[in-house]
Design a protein around this motif. Structure first.
Motif, mmCIF file in Angstrom:
data_model
loop_
_atom_site.group_PDB
_atom_site.id
_atom_site.type_symbol
_atom_site.label_atom_id
_atom_site.label_comp_id
_atom_site.label_asym_id
_atom_site.label_seq_id
_atom_site.Cartn_x
_atom_site.Cartn_y
_atom_site.Cartn_z
ATOM 1 N N GLY A 30 0.808 -1.214 0.000
ATOM 2 C CA GLY A 30 0.000 0.000 0.000
ATOM 3 C C GLY A 30 0.839 1.261 0.000
ATOM 4 N N ILE A 31 1.869 1.317 0.832
ATOM 5 C CA ILE A 31 2.740 2.496 0.860
ATOM 6 C C ILE A 31 3.454 2.652 -0.474
ATOM 7 C CG2 ILE A 31 4.952 3.317 1.769
ATOM 8 C CD1 ILE A 31 4.011 2.956 4.508
ATOM 9 N N ARG A 32 3.931 1.549 -1.051
ATOM 10 C CA ARG A 32 4.622 1.650 -2.336
ATOM 11 C C ARG A 32 3.689 2.203 -3.416
ATOM 12 N NH1 ARG A 32 5.779 -3.208 -4.239
ATOM 13 N NH2 ARG A 32 5.215 -4.521 -2.444
ATOM 14 N N ILE A 73 5.824 -8.573 -2.236
ATOM 15 C CA ILE A 73 7.016 -7.811 -2.577
ATOM 16 C C ILE A 73 7.194 -7.655 -4.087
ATOM 17 C CG2 ILE A 73 8.575 -9.787 -2.600
ATOM 18 C CD1 ILE A 73 9.325 -6.197 -1.318
ATOM 19 N N ALA A 74 6.728 -8.628 -4.870
ATOM 20 C CA ALA A 74 6.882 -8.548 -6.327
ATOM 21 C C ALA A 74 5.690 -7.869 -7.000
ATOM 22 C CB ALA A 74 7.074 -9.941 -6.914
ATOM 23 N N LYS A 75 4.709 -7.458 -6.211
ATOM 24 C CA LYS A 75 3.524 -6.808 -6.761
ATOM 25 C C LYS A 75 3.673 -5.292 -6.696
ATOM 26 C CE LYS A 75 0.522 -10.572 -5.147
ATOM 27 N NZ LYS A 75 -0.629 -10.924 -4.271
ATOM 28 N N GLY A 76 2.968 -4.607 -7.567
ATOM 29 C CA GLY A 76 2.960 -3.155 -7.518
ATOM 30 C C GLY A 76 4.291 -2.546 -7.922
ATOM 31 N N PRO A 77 4.442 -1.225 -7.716
ATOM 32 C CA PRO A 77 5.677 -0.545 -8.101
ATOM 33 C C PRO A 77 6.857 -1.008 -7.260
ATOM 34 C CG PRO A 77 4.233 0.928 -6.875
ATOM 35 C CD PRO A 77 3.439 -0.303 -7.156
ATOM 36 N N ASN A 78 8.005 -1.139 -7.899
ATOM 37 C CA ASN A 78 9.217 -1.590 -7.228
ATOM 38 C C ASN A 78 9.789 -0.484 -6.354
ATOM 39 O OD1 ASN A 78 12.449 -1.730 -7.441
ATOM 40 N ND2 ASN A 78 11.599 -3.802 -7.409
ATOM 41 N N GLY A 79 10.286 -0.855 -5.170
ATOM 42 C CA GLY A 79 10.852 0.137 -4.257
ATOM 43 C C GLY A 79 11.988 0.924 -4.869
ATOM 44 N N ASN A 80 12.845 0.257 -5.637
ATOM 45 C CA ASN A 80 13.942 0.950 -6.305
ATOM 46 C C ASN A 80 13.428 2.038 -7.240
ATOM 47 O OD1 ASN A 80 16.761 0.206 -5.777
ATOM 48 N ND2 ASN A 80 16.090 -1.871 -6.209
ATOM 49 N N ASP A 81 12.405 1.712 -8.010
ATOM 50 C CA ASP A 81 11.867 2.677 -8.970
ATOM 51 C C ASP A 81 11.275 3.894 -8.254
ATOM 52 O OD1 ASP A 81 12.588 0.966 -11.020
ATOM 53 O OD2 ASP A 81 10.612 0.027 -11.141
ATOM 54 N N ILE A 82 10.562 3.640 -7.164
ATOM 55 C CA ILE A 82 9.966 4.748 -6.409
ATOM 56 C C ILE A 82 11.055 5.645 -5.837
ATOM 57 C CG2 ILE A 82 8.508 5.373 -4.457
ATOM 58 C CD1 ILE A 82 7.229 2.553 -4.765
ATOM 59 N N GLY A 103 17.014 0.030 7.435
ATOM 60 C CA GLY A 103 16.777 -0.682 6.195
ATOM 61 C C GLY A 103 16.205 0.246 5.140
ATOM 62 N N GLY A 104 15.042 -0.130 4.603
ATOM 63 C CA GLY A 104 14.396 0.691 3.590
ATOM 64 C C GLY A 104 14.066 2.085 4.064
ATOM 65 N N GLY A 105 13.906 2.262 5.384
ATOM 66 C CA GLY A 105 13.666 3.603 5.914
ATOM 67 C C GLY A 105 14.893 4.486 5.782
ATOM 68 N N CYS A 106 16.058 3.911 6.035
ATOM 69 C CA CYS A 106 17.316 4.634 5.828
ATOM 70 C C CYS A 106 17.515 4.917 4.342
ATOM 71 C CB CYS A 106 18.484 3.827 6.390
ATOM 72 S SG CYS A 106 20.092 4.630 6.266
ATOM 73 N N GLY A 139 18.724 0.416 -2.954
ATOM 74 C CA GLY A 139 19.723 1.423 -3.315
ATOM 75 C C GLY A 139 20.750 1.750 -2.251
ATOM 76 N N GLY A 140 20.632 1.163 -1.075
ATOM 77 C CA GLY A 140 21.524 1.520 0.023
ATOM 78 C C GLY A 140 22.992 1.221 -0.247
ATOM 79 N N ILE A 141 23.266 0.113 -0.916
ATOM 80 C CA ILE A 141 24.653 -0.266 -1.188
ATOM 81 C C ILE A 141 25.315 0.767 -2.103
ATOM 82 C CG2 ILE A 141 26.125 -1.996 -2.310
ATOM 83 C CD1 ILE A 141 24.142 -4.123 -1.375
ATOM 84 N N GLN A 142 24.552 1.359 -3.004
ATOM 85 C CA GLN A 142 25.104 2.344 -3.925
ATOM 86 C C GLN A 142 25.121 3.759 -3.348
ATOM 87 O OE1 GLN A 142 26.512 1.093 -6.588
ATOM 88 N NE2 GLN A 142 25.750 -0.906 -5.899
ATOM 89 N N ARG A 143 24.080 4.119 -2.614
ATOM 90 C CA ARG A 143 23.976 5.509 -2.167
ATOM 91 C C ARG A 143 24.781 5.801 -0.905
ATOM 92 N NH1 ARG A 143 18.496 4.700 -4.169
ATOM 93 N NH2 ARG A 143 18.280 5.962 -6.060
ATOM 94 N N LEU A 144 24.852 4.848 0.018
ATOM 95 C CA LEU A 144 25.532 5.132 1.278
ATOM 96 C C LEU A 144 26.995 5.524 1.071
ATOM 97 C CD1 LEU A 144 25.143 5.353 4.312
ATOM 98 C CD2 LEU A 144 25.796 2.946 4.515
#
Length: 255
Positions: A30-32, A73-82, A103-106, A139-144
């Motif tokens: 829902g949040i995604r 997790i595989a449904k709806g828009p992907n977290g990376n894309d958002i 995690g995803g919050g960071c 995206g954490g591995i790339q952005r951090l």
């Protein structure tokens, strides 16, 4: 679209997005879906010039992916894309971190252009996924490492290290530590100041910097040159110059 997992309010050109699944505000389908929709609205909105993202309640900004919702997790828009869309948004985005951002919050906080954090013992940030035998997936591995440097990022991720507000500030992960009671007031003050800046010029800076960092110096310079031509012919540029000559505050309209 009616929102049930987030709260969206707009006042004086500032839109506040509140993740509304307390106490953890963990990210489910829902949040995604709702984040993806509201970002799409904001991309073209003339009523929004700055954005604040925060969490409902007093404990958590966002605890990352909702493990109880793993079946979706595989449904709806992907977290990376958002998150990519938030990072590339043509309005400045401020994370008001009012509790744990794990995690995803960071990762959500990292895609925001500015990060303010409340000074509280319950407020911690980190990417603890390796503890579970998995890795940061949005995206954490790339952005951090781009934010805190490679060695610090490796330490945080490989040892699942969680940072206090002051430690996060020292590492460069957040821009400012403020008393928790003043967090939203400080975030709103920053957003309001940004909303008074010339919208087209702000967009030019955000787009040019994003493209340059993602695609390289020459591509970034190309975008900068295109924007320079556009801005030179804009009404906002005329207003800025006129206000300067008349010794008054400019009133920018994004035109």
């Amino acid at each position: 679209m009616e929102y049930s997992n987030i709260i969206v309010t707009t006042q004086d050109f500032v839109t506040t997005i509140t993740l509304n699944r307390p106490p953890a505000n963990s990210i489910n389908l829902g949040i995604r879906e709702e984040l993806d929709h509201v970002v799409g609205v904001l991309e073209t909105s003339r009523e929004t010039r700055a954005v604040i993202i925060t969490g409902a309640g007093e404990k958590g900004f966002c605890a990352g992916m909702d493990v109880s919702d793993i079946a979706n997790i595989a449904k709806g828009p992907n977290g990376n894309d958002i998150f990519n869309r938030i990072e590339a948004l043509n309005k400045p985005v401020i994370a008001a971190i009012n509790g744990y951002a794990l995690g995803g919050g960071c990762e959500l906080a990292m895609v925001c252009h500015f990060r303010l954090i409340g000074d509280s013992a319950r407020t911690i940030v980190g990417l603890p996924e390796v503890n579970l035998g998995i890795t940061p997936g949005w995206g954490g591995i790339q952005r951090l490492p781009r934010i805190v440097g490679k060695s610090k990022a490796l330490e945080m991720i490989l040892f699942s290290k969680r940072l206090s507000p002051q430690d996060a500030l020292a590492a460069g992960l957040v821009d400012r530590v403020v008393p928790s009671a003043d967090l939203m007031k400080e975030a709103m003050a920053l957003a309001t100041t940004l909303s008074k800046r010339p919208p087209l010029a702000v967009q030019a800076v955000l787009e040019g910097m994003h493209v340059g960092m993602e695609k390289g110096l020459q591509e970034g310079l190309r975008v900068d040159r295109e924007w320079s031509r556009k801005l030179g012919q804009s009404k906002d540029a005329v207003e800025g110059m006129t206000a300067f000559m008349e010794k008054r505050e400019p009133v920018f309209k994004g035109e």
